[in-house]
Design a protein around this motif. Structure first.
Motif, PDB file in Angstrom:
ATOM      1  N   GLU A   1      51.490  28.411  65.513  1.00  0.00           N
ATOM      2  CA  GLU A   1      50.189  28.141  64.894  1.00  0.00           C
ATOM      3  C   GLU A   1      49.426  27.083  65.686  1.00  0.00           C
ATOM      4  O   GLU A   1      48.223  27.198  65.921  1.00  0.00           O
ATOM      5  CB  GLU A   1      50.389  27.677  63.448  1.00  0.00           C
ATOM      6  CG  GLU A   1      49.082  27.373  62.729  1.00  0.00           C
ATOM      7  CD  GLU A   1      49.300  26.814  61.339  1.00  0.00           C
ATOM      8  OE1 GLU A   1      48.305  26.655  60.602  1.00  0.00           O
ATOM      9  OE2 GLU A   1      50.462  26.507  60.987  1.00  0.00           O
TER      10      GLU A   1
ATOM     11  N   GLU B   1      52.170  32.434  63.683  1.00  0.00           N
ATOM     12  CA  GLU B   1      53.121  31.927  62.702  1.00  0.00           C
ATOM     13  C   GLU B   1      54.132  30.983  63.352  1.00  0.00           C
ATOM     14  O   GLU B   1      54.436  31.091  64.539  1.00  0.00           O
ATOM     15  CB  GLU B   1      53.894  33.097  62.070  1.00  0.00           C
ATOM     16  CG  GLU B   1      53.046  34.144  61.393  1.00  0.00           C
ATOM     17  CD  GLU B   1      53.897  35.300  60.901  1.00  0.00           C
ATOM     18  OE1 GLU B   1      54.296  35.276  59.732  1.00  0.00           O
ATOM     19  OE2 GLU B   1      54.166  36.220  61.690  1.00  0.00           O
ATOM     20  N   GLU B   2      54.661  30.069  62.541  1.00  0.00           N
ATOM     21  CA  GLU B   2      55.788  29.261  62.989  1.00  0.00           C
ATOM     22  C   GLU B   2      57.023  30.153  63.079  1.00  0.00           C
ATOM     23  O   GLU B   2      57.251  31.005  62.220  1.00  0.00           O
ATOM     24  CB  GLU B   2      56.043  28.110  62.029  1.00  0.00           C
ATOM     25  CG  GLU B   2      54.894  27.127  61.925  1.00  0.00           C
ATOM     26  CD  GLU B   2      55.206  25.984  60.986  1.00  0.00           C
ATOM     27  OE1 GLU B   2      56.370  25.874  60.550  1.00  0.00           O
ATOM     28  OE2 GLU B   2      54.281  25.204  60.677  1.00  0.00           O
TER      29      GLU B   2
ATOM     30  N   ALA C   1      60.021  35.274  62.033  1.00  0.00           N
ATOM     31  CA  ALA C   1      58.589  35.582  61.975  1.00  0.00           C
ATOM     32  C   ALA C   1      58.151  36.189  63.306  1.00  0.00           C
ATOM     33  O   ALA C   1      58.985  36.462  64.176  1.00  0.00           O
ATOM     34  CB  ALA C   1      57.789  34.317  61.665  1.00  0.00           C
ATOM     35  N   ASP C   2      56.856  36.409  63.411  1.00  0.00           N
ATOM     36  CA  ASP C   2      56.249  36.942  64.626  1.00  0.00           C
ATOM     37  C   ASP C   2      56.864  38.306  64.964  1.00  0.00           C
ATOM     38  O   ASP C   2      56.763  39.231  64.173  1.00  0.00           O
ATOM     39  CB  ASP C   2      56.400  35.947  65.769  1.00  0.00           C
ATOM     40  CG  ASP C   2      55.400  36.177  66.887  1.00  0.00           C
ATOM     41  OD1 ASP C   2      54.298  36.689  66.614  1.00  0.00           O
ATOM     42  OD2 ASP C   2      55.703  35.844  68.049  1.00  0.00           O
TER      43      ASP C   2
END
Length: 565
Positions: free
Chosen positions: A439, A445-446, A477-478
């Protein structure tokens, strides 16, 4: 008897002639040396990823360096060719074929003078580093003059002036520099220790086209440093200060109401003895972006600027994290945050603070953990943060604290164990835990990752081996989870082959669960190496030594050739 006399006479005449020939000194015509490197790629369509080849799909970057040396004099020229265009996402200033750099220098034991283009680094490079890295598309050589003077073995003085290379041209800013190094061990009577100190000055002059500018047109920067070694212990430190200057806003244009000085502190210390090594590095940087032109120039695509290509950057601020060889561990890589960046009211950065520590330990042979061949353990820990303090977005302003940490940017905690099982088998196992604040660093996203890597190498002979590696990343994430593997085969000193593949099997978008495969090989003979490979390039950051450039996704065939003469 006559034959013997004739033979003796012939030998004596030959001996006299040889002595006379040996007494004639051969004329020195000097020597020529240099190298050639070519990196070419044929970009292809990839329907699965929706990639169409660019205009001019066959592109190449080529470098020919020729030096001539005679006695104390050396001269050289580097010709570069980017035909019909440079490889994707290289500095747009690299276009066509032209003379890129040239120089002439004269060197003795105490004195050295260079005119033309030259490379230089003061201290750690936090104020000045002019260097070249072709893989990153970096060449920040200075065009001007440099003088080095060594009045004794304990003193070295450097003075320079130049303009920084940018593509086939140079930047508009004038760069002045002075550096000094003194070894003062004998001055203090040290016999078992070594102490050296140094000081640097760098000035960047660029005219400001406005009446009564808020800052001086000449931006001055100063640094002091020391290095101390005693027995197995060492410590070095450096402080850098940059005079206040106008800062860039989020659009990379100057905000004349936002004026700040910059500073950086670097501390490195460690201990090393047989079987044990400890090395720690701490760094704090505030507003240490230092460019040879205050305003980055547009790359012509409406998005990128010269900063995207590390162009016109005077100083060297690498990421102080572990440089992994794993494909998956290099998906989320940290770039040093040296400049002030106010993205929006929630993301405001003034630099970075943090550090890393490396611990190396060898378990001795014939012990419980060492076994027959010993065991090597390596631990690396690194964490990086924004500077703590108060920030205001409009009008832009900040007041930071010297100590403490702010928003976390990145962390990488890893452990590696290397174990030899027999004369032929070598193994290694790694665990890596990363945190990447996408971010703040990129937008997104983290991400928290856990990565496991296992590899084994079998040596058939001293020059023939095979290496197999498997790796897996769990990400919350990601792109989510990845898996990959590599096989490398070295047939002898000349031939080597490899194949590897990583797959983003955990992507929430099923259409993006793609294999990024590569296959290739290399041939070496003497100082010449030829490599050919085909595969897919994953888009993202490519880093060398902690400095990165962004590469777009592509598929194609690449050919590399390098030789030295």
């Amino acid at each position: 008897m006559k034959k013997v006399s004739l033979l003796l006479f012939s030998l004596s005449v030959g001996s006299l002639f040889a002595q006379e020939t040996d007494s004639i000194q051969k004329k020195d015509y000097g020597k020529i040396f240099g190298g050639f490197e070519s990196n070419a790629q044929w970009y292809l369509n990839d329907k699965e990823r929706g990639i169409a080849h660019p205009e001019d799909p066959i592109r190449s970057n080529n470098y020919l360096l020729v030096n001539y040396q005679i006695g104390k004099f050396t001269a050289g020229v580097q010709v570069e060719s980017y035909e019909p265009n440079a490889l994707l996402n290289y500095n747009p200033g690299f276009k066509g074929t032209d003379i890129a750099t040239y120089y002439a220098s004269y060197k003795t034991n105490k004195f050295e003078a260079t005119a033309g283009y030259f490379y230089e680094q003061f201290g750690s490079g936090l104020l000045l580093r002019a260097w070249e890295d072709r893989a990153l598309g970096i060449n920040t050589a200075l065009r001007g003059g440099r003088i080095l003077f060594r009045p004794s073995d304990n003193v070295r003085l450097t003075a320079l002036y130049g303009r920084q290379r940018s593509g086939f041209d140079v930047a508009h800013g004038d760069v002045y520099g002075f550096d000094s190094d003194f070894n003062v061990s004998s001055l203090f009577g040290f016999e078992m220790s070594d102490l050296s100190i140094g000081a640097s000055y760098v000035g960047r002059y660029e005219k400001i086209d406005m009446p009564n500018p808020p800052v001086d047109e000449l931006t001055n920067a100063f640094a002091g440093r020391f290095n101390f070694i005693h027995d197995s212990f060492y410590i070095s430190g450096e402080y850098n200060y940059k005079q206040e200057d106008v800062l860039l806003n989020a659009l990379n244009t100057l905000n004349y109401d936002f004026v700040k000085p910059g500073n950086a502190v670097l501390l490195n210390f460690g201990y090393s003895k047989e079987g044990l090594g400890i090395d720690a590095t701490l760094r704090r940087m505030e507003n240490m972006g230092f460019l040879s032109e205050r305003t980055p120039t547009s790359a012509g695509d409406g998005i990128s600027t010269s900063l995207n290509f590390n162009d016109k950057v005077l100083n060297y601020t690498p990421a102080l994290t572990k440089q992994h060889h794993s494909n998956l561990a290099n998906i989320y890589v940290y770039q040093a945050q040296s400049r002030v960046s106010f993205v929006d009211p929630t993301i405001m950065m003034a630099g970075e603070t943090g550090g890393q520590i490396d611990i190396f330990y060898d378990f001795a042979k014939e012990t419980a953990l060492g076994g027959k061949y010993g065991t090597k353990l390596a631990v690396n820990l690194s964490s990086w943060y924004n500077l703590p303090g108060s920030y205001r977005f409009n009008p832009a302003q900040y007041d930071d604290n010297f100590f403490g940490v702010g928003q976390k940017y990145f962390s990488d905690y890893n452990i590696e164990v290397k174990k030899q099982l027999s004369e032929s088998w070598h193994t290694a196992f790694s665990y890596i835990k990363q945190y990447y604040n996408k971010e703040w660093l990129q937008g997104g996203e983290e991400v928290n990752t856990n990565i496991l890597i296992a590899e084994a190498t079998y040596n058939f002979t001293p020059s023939k081996s095979i290496r197999v590696e498997g790796e897996h990343m769990w990400a919350d994430a990601d792109f989510k989870n990845w898996a990959g593997g590599t096989v490398e085969l070295n047939l002898n000193d000349k031939y080597s082959f490899y194949v590897w593949d990583i797959m983003n099997y955990g992507n929430d978008d099923e259409n993006r669960r793609i294999h990024y495969y590569n296959v290739g090989g290399a041939y070496r003979i003497g100082a010449t190496r030829v490599a050919l490979n085909y595969g897919r390039q994953r888009g993202g950051l490519v880093c060398v030594g902690g400095v990165c450039r962004f590469v777009p996704e592509s598929t194609g065939l690449s050919l590399q050739l390098s030789t030295a003469f």
